[in-house]
Write a protein that holds these residues in place. Structure first.
Motif, PDB file in Angstrom:
ATOM      1  N   TYR A   1       1.037  -1.309  -0.130  1.00 42.70           N
ATOM      2  CA  TYR A   1      -0.005  -0.155   0.241  1.00 42.70           C
ATOM      3  C   TYR A   1       0.897   1.363  -0.421  1.00 42.70           C
ATOM      4  CZ  TYR A   1      -3.587  -3.487   1.120  1.00 42.70           C
ATOM      5  OH  TYR A   1      -4.512  -4.022   1.195  1.00 42.70           O
ATOM      6  N   THR A   2       2.245   1.258  -0.544  1.00 39.71           N
ATOM      7  CA  THR A   2       3.186   1.994  -0.393  1.00 39.71           C
ATOM      8  C   THR A   2       2.450   3.290  -1.804  1.00 39.71           C
ATOM      9  OG1 THR A   2       4.877   1.235  -2.053  1.00 39.71           O
ATOM     10  CG2 THR A   2       4.561   0.969   0.534  1.00 39.71           C
ATOM     11  N   ILE A   3       2.465   4.933  -1.801  1.00 40.43           N
ATOM     12  CA  ILE A   3       2.467   5.266  -2.650  1.00 40.43           C
ATOM     13  C   ILE A   3       3.923   6.047  -3.393  1.00 40.43           C
ATOM     14  CG2 ILE A   3       1.767   7.528  -3.207  1.00 40.43           C
ATOM     15  CD1 ILE A   3       0.749   7.597  -0.324  1.00 40.43           C
ATOM     16  N   GLU A   4       3.090   5.567  -5.026  1.00 40.65           N
ATOM     17  CA  GLU A   4       4.482   5.595  -5.797  1.00 40.65           C
ATOM     18  C   GLU A   4       4.051   7.454  -6.584  1.00 40.65           C
ATOM     19  OE1 GLU A   4       6.221   3.415  -7.199  1.00 40.65           O
ATOM     20  OE2 GLU A   4       5.294   1.409  -6.361  1.00 40.65           O
ATOM     21  N   ASP A   5       3.285   8.261  -6.627  1.00 39.00           N
ATOM     22  CA  ASP A   5       3.344   9.247  -6.733  1.00 39.00           C
ATOM     23  C   ASP A   5       2.858  10.563  -5.885  1.00 39.00           C
ATOM     24  OD1 ASP A   5       2.628  11.087  -8.387  1.00 39.00           O
ATOM     25  OD2 ASP A   5       0.282  10.675  -9.164  1.00 39.00           O
ATOM     26  N   ILE A   6       3.964  10.710  -5.872  1.00 42.79           N
ATOM     27  CA  ILE A   6       4.087  12.333  -4.098  1.00 42.79           C
ATOM     28  C   ILE A   6       3.342  13.524  -4.632  1.00 42.79           C
ATOM     29  CG2 ILE A   6       4.381  10.403  -2.621  1.00 42.79           C
ATOM     30  CD1 ILE A   6       7.676  11.509  -3.043  1.00 42.79           C
TER      31      ILE A   6
ATOM     32  N   ILE B   1      10.046   5.021  -2.379  1.00 44.01           N
ATOM     33  CA  ILE B   1      10.917   6.141  -3.308  1.00 44.01           C
ATOM     34  C   ILE B   1      12.125   5.278  -4.075  1.00 44.01           C
ATOM     35  CG2 ILE B   1      10.419   7.765  -1.369  1.00 44.01           C
ATOM     36  CD1 ILE B   1      12.864   6.858   0.097  1.00 44.01           C
ATOM     37  N   ARG B   2      11.976   4.624  -4.401  1.00 44.07           N
ATOM     38  CA  ARG B   2      12.225   3.496  -5.351  1.00 44.07           C
ATOM     39  C   ARG B   2      12.817   4.433  -6.589  1.00 44.07           C
ATOM     40  NH1 ARG B   2      10.012  -1.566  -8.778  1.00 44.07           N
ATOM     41  NH2 ARG B   2       9.029   0.665  -9.381  1.00 44.07           N
ATOM     42  N   SER B   3      11.941   4.575  -7.125  1.00 40.40           N
ATOM     43  CA  SER B   3      12.622   5.804  -8.144  1.00 40.40           C
ATOM     44  C   SER B   3      13.134   6.721  -8.181  1.00 40.40           C
ATOM     45  CB  SER B   3      11.310   6.149  -9.126  1.00 40.40           C
ATOM     46  OG  SER B   3      10.569   7.485  -8.502  1.00 40.40           O
ATOM     47  N   TYR B   4      13.803   7.654  -6.187  1.00 42.82           N
ATOM     48  CA  TYR B   4      14.253   8.744  -5.778  1.00 42.82           C
ATOM     49  C   TYR B   4      15.338   8.034  -5.628  1.00 42.82           C
ATOM     50  CZ  TYR B   4       9.771  10.795  -6.689  1.00 42.82           C
ATOM     51  OH  TYR B   4       8.484  11.534  -7.202  1.00 42.82           O
TER      52      TYR B   4
ATOM     53  N   GLU C   1      21.418   8.857  -0.774  1.00 41.00           N
ATOM     54  CA  GLU C   1      21.259  10.298  -2.105  1.00 41.00           C
ATOM     55  C   GLU C   1      19.741  10.308  -3.149  1.00 41.00           C
ATOM     56  OE1 GLU C   1      24.992  10.616  -4.019  1.00 41.00           O
ATOM     57  OE2 GLU C   1      26.020  11.039  -2.296  1.00 41.00           O
ATOM     58  N   LEU C   2      19.378  11.143  -3.111  1.00 45.11           N
ATOM     59  CA  LEU C   2      17.897  11.628  -3.419  1.00 45.11           C
ATOM     60  C   LEU C   2      18.069  12.058  -4.587  1.00 45.11           C
ATOM     61  CD1 LEU C   2      15.771  11.478  -0.253  1.00 45.11           C
ATOM     62  CD2 LEU C   2      16.152   9.095  -1.995  1.00 45.11           C
TER      63      LEU C   2
ATOM     64  N   PHE D   1      10.827  16.759  -3.114  1.00 45.25           N
ATOM     65  CA  PHE D   1      11.513  16.305  -2.270  1.00 45.25           C
ATOM     66  C   PHE D   1      12.100  18.468  -1.030  1.00 45.25           C
ATOM     67  CE2 PHE D   1      12.234  12.667  -2.809  1.00 45.25           C
ATOM     68  CZ  PHE D   1      12.135  11.940  -1.929  1.00 45.25           C
ATOM     69  N   THR D   2      10.836  19.211  -2.087  1.00 46.46           N
ATOM     70  CA  THR D   2      11.352  20.547  -1.763  1.00 46.46           C
ATOM     71  C   THR D   2      10.384  21.062  -1.430  1.00 46.46           C
ATOM     72  OG1 THR D   2      10.345  21.375  -3.876  1.00 46.46           O
ATOM     73  CG2 THR D   2      12.370  21.188  -3.627  1.00 46.46           C
ATOM     74  N   SER D   3       9.821  21.759  -0.484  1.00 44.80           N
ATOM     75  CA  SER D   3       8.831  22.688  -0.009  1.00 44.80           C
ATOM     76  C   SER D   3       7.916  22.797  -1.143  1.00 44.80           C
ATOM     77  CB  SER D   3       9.241  24.362   0.996  1.00 44.80           C
ATOM     78  OG  SER D   3       9.634  24.895   0.138  1.00 44.80           O
ATOM     79  N   GLN D   4       7.925  23.453  -2.237  1.00 43.47           N
ATOM     80  CA  GLN D   4       7.031  23.783  -3.164  1.00 43.47           C
ATOM     81  C   GLN D   4       6.228  22.324  -3.606  1.00 43.47           C
ATOM     82  OE1 GLN D   4       9.972  24.753  -3.662  1.00 43.47           O
ATOM     83  NE2 GLN D   4       9.658  27.129  -3.492  1.00 43.47           N
ATOM     84  N   ASN D   5       6.523  21.178  -3.069  1.00 43.96           N
ATOM     85  CA  ASN D   5       5.741  20.177  -2.893  1.00 43.96           C
ATOM     86  C   ASN D   5       3.988  20.720  -2.118  1.00 43.96           C
ATOM     87  OD1 ASN D   5       3.665  17.656  -3.946  1.00 43.96           O
ATOM     88  ND2 ASN D   5       5.863  17.000  -3.678  1.00 43.96           N
ATOM     89  N   THR D   6       3.702  21.202  -2.506  1.00 51.28           N
ATOM     90  CA  THR D   6       2.057  21.218  -1.089  1.00 51.28           C
ATOM     91  C   THR D   6       1.590  20.182  -1.337  1.00 51.28           C
ATOM     92  OG1 THR D   6       0.803  22.386  -3.084  1.00 51.28           O
ATOM     93  CG2 THR D   6       2.668  23.211  -1.817  1.00 51.28           C
ATOM     94  N   SER D   7       1.255  19.204  -2.745  1.00 50.03           N
ATOM     95  CA  SER D   7       0.744  17.716  -2.074  1.00 50.03           C
ATOM     96  C   SER D   7       0.951  17.126  -0.442  1.00 50.03           C
ATOM     97  CB  SER D   7       0.886  16.671  -3.261  1.00 50.03           C
ATOM     98  OG  SER D   7       1.211  17.192  -4.524  1.00 50.03           O
TER      99      SER D   7
END
Length: 422
Positions: free
Chosen positions: A323-328, A369-372, A402-403, A410-416
């Motif tokens: 149940y992990t999220i892929e699209d964050i 977070i595999r893709s990151y 390292e991401l 992973f920035t503050s602009q990601n208000t999701s």
């Protein structure tokens, strides 16, 4: 040696085992979100404290009153007469911190004929440990027992005779702890930790093995965007609470009708042809894949059957990574919910004359977070014993990662899902 059925099937037809990385990160929302208010609702016996967080209590249900726990930037005058000396020993505010332990550290208080306290001689780490409560204890949990509004008698303790049900336990009032956050939070997991006063059974005459001090009938609710309390799950005595008091609920794709016992979600596919490439010997009834968030394809034993995707809360064991999220970075994703707060509503307890004791209530976000991940390194240390006593020492394992941040996740602009105030 090799007992896993899927692994045995793979070794029967191939000389190699294909692997795929899955790196899971779990974020405790209580570590980043800013609380606006926390406290407990009190209610009249038999009434359910539903409704809006902001609305005024109905006149005929005047027991719907919120008792607010003071935050660091809130004056103590917000506390009313229900606050008592108990607040110096037990803290609701601490239950909304992160890095909270499981059940086991207990503070001894008001023993009675109904609720004896055992300081027993069993030597095991899998039993609760009793300590004398003190104002300066570093670890505190919440105890529902408080003086009533007149300061005359305790409330928040299960009844000894009235309002009891043989199956649902001993009724309790004034026990609905909650938290409200300043901003909207995204979560796909809820963790509840509570005291159970129990551990593993030692022998047939174990004095506390059957003395569970847990809720029998209780609810978990969340505060939605319209500031209305919505149900997550209702618990009954049939829902098992483990001895460590750790309860997890995951939000995700629920099992279609008829596949409740065999359903397992393996991920997502982009093309339907990918299903035909799965070897027959690896397929099992209940194997499922999401197809573009449109439909769910599930193997029924002979063919792939298309089902509609339905999301909901699942009471799981631990480490359920399907149940992990892929699209964050998608604020409209259906893989998580948007909430402003959490609340527990306790209706009955397993024994008479006991309070409910909460250790933690937290929303979480569990992400793949595999893709990151670009690279990671982990260093583990063995315990060192340089003393004649049979004790080692605690040592911290060191790790680094390292991401990649190609989409600004992973920035503050990601208000999701980041709290913009944190």
């Amino acid at each position: 040696m090799w007992q896993d059925e899927e692994l045995l099937q793979q070794l029967d037809v191939n000389f190699m085992i294909p692997t795929a990385a899955k790196i899971t990160a779990e974020f405790n929302i209580n570590a980043t979100a800013t609380p606006l208010e926390m406290g407990t609702y009190t209610r009249a016996m038999g009434y359910k404290p539903y409704g809006s967080w902001l609305e005024s209590p109905p006149q005929d249900h005047y027991f719907f009153i919120k008792y607010i726990e003071p935050l660091d930037d809130m004056p103590l005058t917000l506390m009313n007469s229900k606050a008592s000396l108990m607040d110096e020993y037990f803290s609701l505010k601490d239950c909304f911190k992160f890095r909270r332990p499981r059940a086991g550290i207990l503070y001894t208080q008001f023993p009675s004929a109904l609720v004896p306290v055992y300081i027993e001689d069993y030597k095991t780490s899998k039993r609760p440990r009793h300590y004398i409560v003190g104002k300066d204890m570093e670890f505190k949990y919440w105890n529902s027992s408080v003086l009533d509004r007149y300061g005359e008698q305790y409330s928040g303790i299960s009844h000894t005779s009235d309002f009891n049900d043989a199956e649902l336990g001993y009724s309790i009032q004034d026990t609905a702890p909650y938290i409200v956050y300043k901003t909207l939070q995204f979560a796909n997991k809820i963790v509840v930790k509570m005291q159970t006063y129990n551990g593993e059974r030692i022998d047939d005459v174990d004095p506390i093995a059957d003395m569970w001090r847990i809720p029998n009938k209780w609810d978990i609710e969340y505060l939605d965007e319209q500031l209305r309390w919505r149900p997550v799950k209702s618990f009954t005595p049939d829902d098992v609470i483990p001895t460590d008091g750790h309860i997890e609920l995951m939000y995700g794709v629920t099992a279609p009708l008829g596949y409740e016992d065999t359903f397992r979600l393996y991920g997502s596919i982009e093309y339907l042809d990918e299903l035909n490439k799965i070897p027959m010997e690896q397929r099992h009834i209940g194997m499922a894949y999401k197809y573009h968030e449109v439909s769910l394809y599930i193997w029924d034993g002979t063919t792939w059957v298309a089902q509609s995707i339905k999301y909901g809360w699942i009471h799981t064991g631990e480490d359920v990574f399907e149940y992990t999220i892929e699209d964050i970075v998608n604020p409209n994703s259906k893989e998580f919910i948007k909430l402003r707060g959490l609340r527990l509503v306790i209706y009955s307890m397993s024994m008479p004359g006991i309070p409910f004791e909460l250790i933690e209530l937290s929303p979480r976000l569990q992400v793949n977070i595999r893709s990151y991940v670009d690279s990671f390194e982990l260093t583990k240390s063995l315990g060192v014993n340089a003393d004649s006593l049979p004790f080692g020492e605690l040592s911290n394992d060191l790790g680094s990662m390292e991401l990649l941040n190609y989409d600004g996740a992973f920035t503050s602009q990601n208000t999701s899902w980041w709290d913009s105030n944190s």
